[in-house]
Write a protein that holds these residues in place. Structure first.
Motif, PDB file in Angstrom:
ATOM      1  N   MET A  29      10.964  -0.808   7.264  1.00 36.33           N
ATOM      2  CA  MET A  29      10.473  -1.598   6.222  1.00 36.33           C
ATOM      3  C   MET A  29       9.095  -1.987   6.213  1.00 36.33           C
ATOM      4  O   MET A  29       8.492  -2.202   5.131  1.00 36.33           O
ATOM      5  CB  MET A  29      11.336  -3.012   6.483  1.00 36.33           C
ATOM      6  CG  MET A  29      11.293  -3.713   5.075  1.00 36.33           C
ATOM      7  SD  MET A  29      11.700  -2.968   3.647  1.00 36.33           S
ATOM      8  CE  MET A  29      10.306  -3.642   2.399  1.00 36.33           C
ATOM      9  N   GLY A  30       8.359  -2.006   7.499  1.00 35.44           N
ATOM     10  CA  GLY A  30       7.008  -2.401   7.701  1.00 35.44           C
ATOM     11  C   GLY A  30       6.295  -1.191   6.896  1.00 35.44           C
ATOM     12  O   GLY A  30       5.260  -1.498   6.039  1.00 35.44           O
ATOM     13  N   ALA A  31       6.357   0.128   7.291  1.00 35.32           N
ATOM     14  CA  ALA A  31       5.797   1.134   6.678  1.00 35.32           C
ATOM     15  C   ALA A  31       6.133   1.219   5.374  1.00 35.32           C
ATOM     16  O   ALA A  31       5.054   1.722   4.551  1.00 35.32           O
ATOM     17  CB  ALA A  31       6.245   2.492   7.545  1.00 35.32           C
ATOM     18  N   LEU A  41       3.970   1.142  -0.345  1.00 32.39           N
ATOM     19  CA  LEU A  41       3.825   0.665  -1.668  1.00 32.39           C
ATOM     20  C   LEU A  41       2.909  -0.274  -2.042  1.00 32.39           C
ATOM     21  O   LEU A  41       2.343  -0.194  -3.096  1.00 32.39           O
ATOM     22  CB  LEU A  41       5.326  -0.107  -1.671  1.00 32.39           C
ATOM     23  CG  LEU A  41       6.700   0.936  -1.500  1.00 32.39           C
ATOM     24  CD1 LEU A  41       7.860  -0.144  -1.574  1.00 32.39           C
ATOM     25  CD2 LEU A  41       6.747   1.625  -2.747  1.00 32.39           C
ATOM     26  N   ALA A  42       2.476  -0.912  -1.148  1.00 34.31           N
ATOM     27  CA  ALA A  42       1.452  -1.814  -1.236  1.00 34.31           C
ATOM     28  C   ALA A  42      -0.036  -1.020  -1.438  1.00 34.31           C
ATOM     29  O   ALA A  42      -0.833  -1.709  -2.059  1.00 34.31           O
ATOM     30  CB  ALA A  42       0.798  -2.736  -0.109  1.00 34.31           C
ATOM     31  N   SER A  43      -0.280   0.189  -1.105  1.00 38.22           N
ATOM     32  CA  SER A  43      -1.158   1.008  -1.485  1.00 38.22           C
ATOM     33  C   SER A  43      -1.327   1.684  -2.581  1.00 38.22           C
ATOM     34  O   SER A  43      -2.089   2.402  -2.983  1.00 38.22           O
ATOM     35  CB  SER A  43      -1.404   2.088  -0.263  1.00 38.22           C
ATOM     36  OG  SER A  43      -0.549   3.079  -0.381  1.00 38.22           O
ATOM     37  N   GLY A  44      -0.106   1.438  -3.280  1.00 34.56           N
ATOM     38  CA  GLY A  44      -0.132   2.146  -4.460  1.00 34.56           C
ATOM     39  C   GLY A  44       0.812   3.183  -4.440  1.00 34.56           C
ATOM     40  O   GLY A  44       0.864   4.029  -5.859  1.00 34.56           O
ATOM     41  N   MET A  52       4.719  -0.589  14.910  1.00 34.04           N
ATOM     42  CA  MET A  52       3.719  -0.469  14.880  1.00 34.04           C
ATOM     43  C   MET A  52       3.154   1.097  14.242  1.00 34.04           C
ATOM     44  O   MET A  52       1.842   1.330  14.501  1.00 34.04           O
ATOM     45  CB  MET A  52       2.934  -0.288  16.642  1.00 34.04           C
ATOM     46  CG  MET A  52       3.226  -1.632  17.135  1.00 34.04           C
ATOM     47  SD  MET A  52       2.682  -3.028  16.610  1.00 34.04           S
ATOM     48  CE  MET A  52       0.776  -2.651  16.936  1.00 34.04           C
ATOM     49  N   CYS A  53       3.789   1.419  13.171  1.00 36.68           N
ATOM     50  CA  CYS A  53       3.440   2.697  12.717  1.00 36.68           C
ATOM     51  C   CYS A  53       2.294   2.550  11.873  1.00 36.68           C
ATOM     52  O   CYS A  53       2.204   1.500  11.194  1.00 36.68           O
ATOM     53  CB  CYS A  53       4.693   3.010  11.852  1.00 36.68           C
ATOM     54  SG  CYS A  53       4.735   4.483  11.047  1.00 36.68           S
ATOM     55  N   GLN A  54       1.591   3.203  11.757  1.00 36.50           N
ATOM     56  CA  GLN A  54       0.234   3.254  10.708  1.00 36.50           C
ATOM     57  C   GLN A  54       0.048   4.365   9.650  1.00 36.50           C
ATOM     58  O   GLN A  54      -0.497   5.352  10.139  1.00 36.50           O
ATOM     59  CB  GLN A  54      -0.896   3.324  11.683  1.00 36.50           C
ATOM     60  CG  GLN A  54      -1.109   2.156  12.849  1.00 36.50           C
ATOM     61  CD  GLN A  54      -1.218   0.884  12.003  1.00 36.50           C
ATOM     62  OE1 GLN A  54      -1.848   0.673  10.908  1.00 36.50           O
ATOM     63  NE2 GLN A  54      -0.513  -0.281  12.694  1.00 36.50           N
ATOM     64  N   PRO A  55       1.202   4.373   8.916  1.00 32.80           N
ATOM     65  CA  PRO A  55       1.399   5.443   8.035  1.00 32.80           C
ATOM     66  C   PRO A  55      -0.021   5.974   7.221  1.00 32.80           C
ATOM     67  O   PRO A  55      -0.197   6.930   7.055  1.00 32.80           O
ATOM     68  CB  PRO A  55       2.379   5.085   7.202  1.00 32.80           C
ATOM     69  CG  PRO A  55       2.349   3.448   6.986  1.00 32.80           C
ATOM     70  CD  PRO A  55       2.006   3.141   8.441  1.00 32.80           C
ATOM     71  N   ALA A  87      15.726   1.044   3.565  1.00 27.86           N
ATOM     72  CA  ALA A  87      14.704   1.275   4.659  1.00 27.86           C
ATOM     73  C   ALA A  87      15.676   0.882   5.939  1.00 27.86           C
ATOM     74  O   ALA A  87      16.498   0.073   6.106  1.00 27.86           O
ATOM     75  CB  ALA A  87      13.481   0.392   4.501  1.00 27.86           C
ATOM     76  N   CYS A  88      15.149   1.554   6.993  1.00 25.41           N
ATOM     77  CA  CYS A  88      15.639   1.047   8.392  1.00 25.41           C
ATOM     78  C   CYS A  88      15.512  -0.308   8.566  1.00 25.41           C
ATOM     79  O   CYS A  88      14.243  -0.647   8.335  1.00 25.41           O
ATOM     80  CB  CYS A  88      15.106   2.028   9.397  1.00 25.41           C
ATOM     81  SG  CYS A  88      15.055   3.813   9.031  1.00 25.41           S
ATOM     82  N   GLY A  89      16.542  -0.969   9.059  1.00 29.80           N
ATOM     83  CA  GLY A  89      16.341  -2.222   9.317  1.00 29.80           C
ATOM     84  C   GLY A  89      15.965  -2.663  10.676  1.00 29.80           C
ATOM     85  O   GLY A  89      15.349  -3.707  10.967  1.00 29.80           O
ATOM     86  N   GLY A  90      15.433  -1.643  11.433  1.00 28.72           N
ATOM     87  CA  GLY A  90      15.040  -1.975  12.834  1.00 28.72           C
ATOM     88  C   GLY A  90      15.673  -1.237  13.963  1.00 28.72           C
ATOM     89  O   GLY A  90      16.884  -1.054  13.891  1.00 28.72           O
ATOM     90  N   HIS A  91      15.424  -1.242  15.087  1.00 29.12           N
ATOM     91  CA  HIS A  91      15.776  -0.480  16.123  1.00 29.12           C
ATOM     92  C   HIS A  91      16.530  -1.368  16.980  1.00 29.12           C
ATOM     93  O   HIS A  91      16.142  -2.736  17.037  1.00 29.12           O
ATOM     94  CB  HIS A  91      14.856   0.499  16.891  1.00 29.12           C
ATOM     95  CG  HIS A  91      14.667   1.511  16.070  1.00 29.12           C
ATOM     96  ND1 HIS A  91      14.999   2.687  15.960  1.00 29.12           N
ATOM     97  CD2 HIS A  91      13.678   1.482  14.936  1.00 29.12           C
ATOM     98  CE1 HIS A  91      14.334   3.437  14.891  1.00 29.12           C
ATOM     99  NE2 HIS A  91      13.376   2.583  14.282  1.00 29.12           N
TER     100      HIS A  91
END
Length: 131
Positions: free
Chosen positions: A73-75, A80-83, A51-54, A114-118
């Motif tokens: 990976m989500g963050a 990256l999508a934001s450029g 739920m990270c909102q970078p 990237a971290c694969g997950g906890h």
């Protein structure tokens, strides 16, 4: 150019780089040309996994890149999508990281780093060993 470096504490240019983007207490905004910096508190430091909102944390900042010790990976995908260009932090302090950035010695953060997950062998709060 301004870059963002997640840090464990606000000690100016001597601040220690945080091992994980989303759980960093502060984001240091560094002007690489002037060598100045200022810390922004991470109001989203305590979030549920995934739920990270970078972009909310650094919203409104004019950034040319972000240098992270570790990132989910989500963050990473959102940044990256934001450029934004995302680099791997491989130095312990903001000063050393800024010097490496200026020398063109930082590597891009990639999906495989990237971290694969906890729950897969690591938790926030310790070094991920990749940066």
């Amino acid at each position: 150019m301004n870059i963002c470096i997640p840090v464990n504490s606000d000690e100016g240019i001597a601040s220690p780089v945080c091992a994980h983007f989303g759980s960093a207490p502060f984001f240091m905004i560094v002007d690489t040309e002037l060598g100045t910096c200022r810390a922004l508190p991470n109001r989203n430091q305590h979030h549920a996994h995934g739920m990270c909102q970078p972009l909310m944390a650094i919203q409104g900042e004019d950034l040319g890149g972000i240098v992270v010790g570790g990132i989910g990976m989500g963050a990473l995908s959102k940044l990256l999508a934001s450029g934004l260009q995302v680099y791997r932090a491989e130095h312990p302090t903001v000063e050393m990281t800024m010097a490496a950035f200026k020398a063109g010695k930082l590597r891009a953060m990639t999906a495989d780093a990237a971290c694969g997950g906890h729950g897969q062998g690591h938790q926030h709060g310790h070094a991920h060993g990749r940066g």
